[in-house]
Design a protein around this motif. Structure first.
Motif, PDB file in Angstrom:
ATOM      1  N   LEU A  31     -13.572  -0.568  -6.355  1.00 17.20           N
ATOM      2  CA  LEU A  31     -13.028  -1.127  -5.281  1.00 17.20           C
ATOM      3  C   LEU A  31     -13.551  -2.399  -4.683  1.00 17.20           C
ATOM      4  O   LEU A  31     -13.046  -3.346  -4.376  1.00 17.20           O
ATOM      5  N   ARG A  34     -13.437  -5.374  -6.892  1.00 22.34           N
ATOM      6  CA  ARG A  34     -12.024  -5.985  -6.825  1.00 22.34           C
ATOM      7  C   ARG A  34     -11.750  -6.782  -5.405  1.00 22.34           C
ATOM      8  O   ARG A  34     -11.136  -7.636  -5.274  1.00 22.34           O
ATOM      9  N   LEU A 313      -3.523   2.573  -2.773  1.00 31.50           N
ATOM     10  CA  LEU A 313      -4.551   1.672  -2.866  1.00 31.50           C
ATOM     11  C   LEU A 313      -4.588   0.349  -3.514  1.00 31.50           C
ATOM     12  O   LEU A 313      -5.391  -0.513  -2.991  1.00 31.50           O
TER      13      LEU A 313
ATOM     14  N   ARG B 145      -2.732  -6.761 -11.964  1.00 30.28           N
ATOM     15  CA  ARG B 145      -3.709  -7.306 -11.220  1.00 30.28           C
ATOM     16  C   ARG B 145      -3.699  -6.859  -9.820  1.00 30.28           C
ATOM     17  O   ARG B 145      -4.923  -6.501  -9.109  1.00 30.28           O
ATOM     18  N   ALA B 149      -4.625  -2.406  -8.657  1.00 33.31           N
ATOM     19  CA  ALA B 149      -5.954  -2.782  -8.088  1.00 33.31           C
ATOM     20  C   ALA B 149      -6.957  -1.688  -7.893  1.00 33.31           C
ATOM     21  O   ALA B 149      -7.978  -1.567  -7.821  1.00 33.31           O
ATOM     22  N   GLY B 150      -6.349  -0.477  -7.243  1.00 33.04           N
ATOM     23  CA  GLY B 150      -6.879   0.627  -6.652  1.00 33.04           C
ATOM     24  C   GLY B 150      -6.874   1.655  -7.455  1.00 33.04           C
ATOM     25  O   GLY B 150      -7.250   2.675  -7.322  1.00 33.04           O
ATOM     26  N   ASP B 151      -6.328   1.495  -8.969  1.00 34.30           N
ATOM     27  CA  ASP B 151      -6.108   2.734  -9.999  1.00 34.30           C
ATOM     28  C   ASP B 151      -7.178   2.275 -11.182  1.00 34.30           C
ATOM     29  O   ASP B 151      -7.691   1.293 -10.895  1.00 34.30           O
ATOM     30  N   LYS B 152      -7.267   3.238 -11.969  1.00 40.33           N
ATOM     31  CA  LYS B 152      -7.951   2.884 -13.216  1.00 40.33           C
ATOM     32  C   LYS B 152      -7.149   2.969 -14.519  1.00 40.33           C
ATOM     33  O   LYS B 152      -6.699   3.956 -14.743  1.00 40.33           O
ATOM     34  N   HIS B 217     -10.394  -5.499 -16.467  1.00 35.73           N
ATOM     35  CA  HIS B 217     -11.727  -6.711 -15.921  1.00 35.73           C
ATOM     36  C   HIS B 217     -12.717  -7.084 -16.472  1.00 35.73           C
ATOM     37  O   HIS B 217     -13.687  -6.651 -16.494  1.00 35.73           O
ATOM     38  N   ALA B 330      -6.182 -13.745  -5.917  1.00 31.60           N
ATOM     39  CA  ALA B 330      -7.435 -13.170  -6.511  1.00 31.60           C
ATOM     40  C   ALA B 330      -7.455 -13.982  -7.870  1.00 31.60           C
ATOM     41  O   ALA B 330      -6.619 -14.360  -8.635  1.00 31.60           O
ATOM     42  N   TYR B 335     -15.462  -8.328 -13.742  1.00 29.60           N
ATOM     43  CA  TYR B 335     -16.878  -8.107 -13.508  1.00 29.60           C
ATOM     44  C   TYR B 335     -17.299  -6.711 -14.177  1.00 29.60           C
ATOM     45  O   TYR B 335     -18.402  -6.396 -14.338  1.00 29.60           O
TER      46      TYR B 335
END
Lengths: 430, 430
Positions: A31, A34, A313, B145, B149-152, B217, B330, B335
């Protein structure tokens, strides 16, 4: 910017809130990468400190003082997952006034009083995001608001309530009756002990209001949405649908009709070839038609703590990025300000099954009743059964008032022994 | 802010560009309301001024000087829909350097040289959006994107090439051979005269690279993607899939494997119960698995001028809003910087059909070959046909290298008369 961190307060620690807290902790590094800064959980408001929970909330973060938590001046983002109208509304308004951005999953509140919240967010120049309020983990609000912002959405058909989809799917695949399927849904945890909100379509109507508002850039509230639940759907309806190559689904339907918006929730027969027909179990899906893009569908789990938390999230990351960049995302878009079309004037199609006397002239009499109401018939299927016969009529498109009045007249006819099934037909041509 | 207007230049006026120009003109009022300022088309770069076009470009806007158009200091957003590597790359880089934001549909360029473009956008502090580059009108990049974004995300399975899906669907539903289905696709305009880019999987591989980069990512380019097309898929393969309750699809597969990323494009058998199995004709769909959200699917038209233009316009609205707010969305997120797993080490499953001598010991010998390579067998089906027999083996999960070596050894065995079908199996349990 390297020194900045984002402080998050979570209101509610039930099935969704506890998963939000878990993900905030477990995914902290991702997090931060991102968002561009660490995201820190600074408080979790609950009703009872000692209630049993699915997760361990880090020491010292639990509080019963939700109002105090949102009033803290070091909170950047408030996540509201309490649900219901109050105290959620007051807490969200207070958070915005205090300069926090808000992420909420509260469909009931948004559908009842969204404009008040949106105005507060605009005044405070803060974000109010709510992807999790419709269809759980499925990204549908962001695509409607952003991806389709250059297009003209003409219709949204959604299976947005997992409980009713589970029940109807069971009735279709196992031939169960409504009560039997509801009991199974309750036993498996897909339906509440008091299933009214799901079964009578209140939950879906709130989502329809939110979808219609976004799709048509207008204000549509829950009270604008025509609503019928599934408790009257019979095994005979489901069987009748099957015989015509269709399946019964509870649909949230939002349509552009001229300059007006039609928003309604009711069970409907859709062709088995329609992409929504293969949405099984408690899954949700939203089918979108737009002028340039054509037909799109978004499919996934519509409820559950962890999927809903994923949507929360995702919003949190966007809202946090906006805070860091000292900006905000697109707010409410209601510029089109379209009026809501009354249900009676909404065009739909009806499937009507009748038990009639099996003698000559019956079909002509029934057809005349349709014609008298200005309703044109697409197909008729007649099956003799000795003294009586079954007649299944599917109409072409007509106003709901004309169709409803046709059915009322049919019920009063001597030759009609019983109207055994009446259901709208969607997802095909008019 | 009321006085501000956004000037847009469009590079290319083919099937997508002409629809972008049409929508910019027809939807001007809606776009202005959604952006918050008028959006004005100030130039359209084309190769030949007198080429026939689907639309009428407003007087005075056409130019053959694309470089001059992007160098104008009054252009706020450049839409690149020329395609190909050059001059698209130079024009995009020049537009960013001159302070314009860019919206592109150029999958080949992004997959080959995305990082150069992303770095230029970051340096210029401008947006580079490209939703239209993958799966046409389907909003998939923005959900990956932003919404997730808060998940995997752990896996992405995509039907991202309409031409090959049309051909394989035809082979499945009509029993056609590959050449026959390709000819029909060409006659209907779904396949180019030279179908190599679609049929051999180059187009899908570019999209896989873009999807893998976003989902994980990391930087994944087209050359990192293992690629096999569908020109070797036979009617026998499709029939064999049908017999095991599966269907053959060309899949773009992006997976997280430990700390590495696997990205590959090849035909695969997937169970008919899988949501991707019911994606017919030239439609596209992307199936996403993530830890919290679970299974999601995004479905819609993957190509075509108007659907692709819808995606371009959606990006244009976001980029224009960002310009007005003097911010940007964004940028690239790389990363995690994950390495790409070689194909040989990627785990998959194989379906292998063999013509063998019909005598005792044959099954044991074949099973031993699998075991020697460390590959465990999930199912075997054997059908005697007089002197010879057919053996259909489906393996459990193993590395592609082990599976490939197993097949090579089977081909060398005396008792194996022919290996009639080899295909990977996806979308089920390992």
């Amino acid at each position: 910017m390297e020194e900045k961190r984002l402080n998050v307060a979570v209101l509610g620690c039930g099935s969704v809130g506890s998963q939000v807290v878990r993900l905030l902790t477990e995914q902290a590094d991702d997090l931060a990468a991102r968002v561009g800064a660490p995201v820190e959980l600074v408080g979790v408001a609950v009703r009872r400190l000692d209630a049993p929970r699915d997760i361990e909330v880090p020491e010292g973060l639990l509080t019963t003082d939700a109002a105090g938590l949102v009033a803290r001046d070091d909170v950047d983002v408030v996540v509201e997952v309490i649900g219901g109208i109050e105290p959620a509304r007051s807490l969200i308004l207070s958070a915005l006034e205090n300069g926090a951005s808000v992420v909420t999953a509260n469909k009931a509140l948004l559908a009842e009083d969204g404009p008040t919240l949106f105005e507060a967010a605009t005044k405070a120049e803060r974000d109010l995001y709510y992807e999790a309020a419709v269809a759980g983990a499925i990204p549908i609000l962001r695509p409607l608001r952003e991806s389709l912002a250059g297009d003209k959405v003409t219709r949204v058909l959604g299976i947005v309530n997992g409980t009713t989809n589970f029940i109807l799917d069971k009735m279709d695949t196992a031939g169960s009756g409504f009560s039997e399927a509801l009991e199974e849904a309750q036993a498996l945890g897909y339906a509440e002990a008091d299933p009214t909100a799901d079964v009578e379509g209140f939950d879906a109507a709130a989502k329809a209001a939110i979808l219609a508002s976004l799709a048509f850039h207008s204000r549509v509230t829950a009270s604008d949405v025509y609503r019928e639940g599934i408790s009257e759907v019979t095994a005979a309806d489901v069987q009748s649908a099957r015989e015509m190559g269709a399946v019964v689904k509870l649909l949230a339907i939002c349509e552009l009709r001229g300059d007006q918006v039609a928003a309604r929730v009711h069970p409907a027969m859709i062709p088995r070839s329609h992409p929504l027909a293969s949405v099984h179990g408690a899954y949700n899906a939203v089918f979108v038609e737009s002028e340039a893009a054509g037909q799109l569908m978004f499919y996934g789990p519509g409820a559950g703590g962890s999927p809903t938390a994923s949507a929360v999230l995702g919003d949190l990351v966007t809202v946090a990025r906006n805070r860091l960049a000292d900006t905000r995302g697109a707010g409410e878009s209601a510029y089109a300000d379209r009026a809501v079309l009354p249900m009676g004037e909404t065009r739909t199609r009806y499937h009507v099954a009748l038990d009639v006397d099996d003698r000559s002239g019956v079909l002509a009499a029934v057809a005349t009743t349709f014609a008298d109401n200005g309703v044109s018939i697409q197909t008729v299927r007649q099956e003799g059964r000795g003294a009586d016969a079954q007649l299944v009529v599917v109409s072409h498109g007509a106003t709901d008032a004309a169709l409803s009045s046709t059915v009322q007249q049919l019920r009063g006819m001597d030759i009609v022994r019983d109207v055994t099934s009446v259901m709208r037909v969607e997802g095909g041509d008019e």
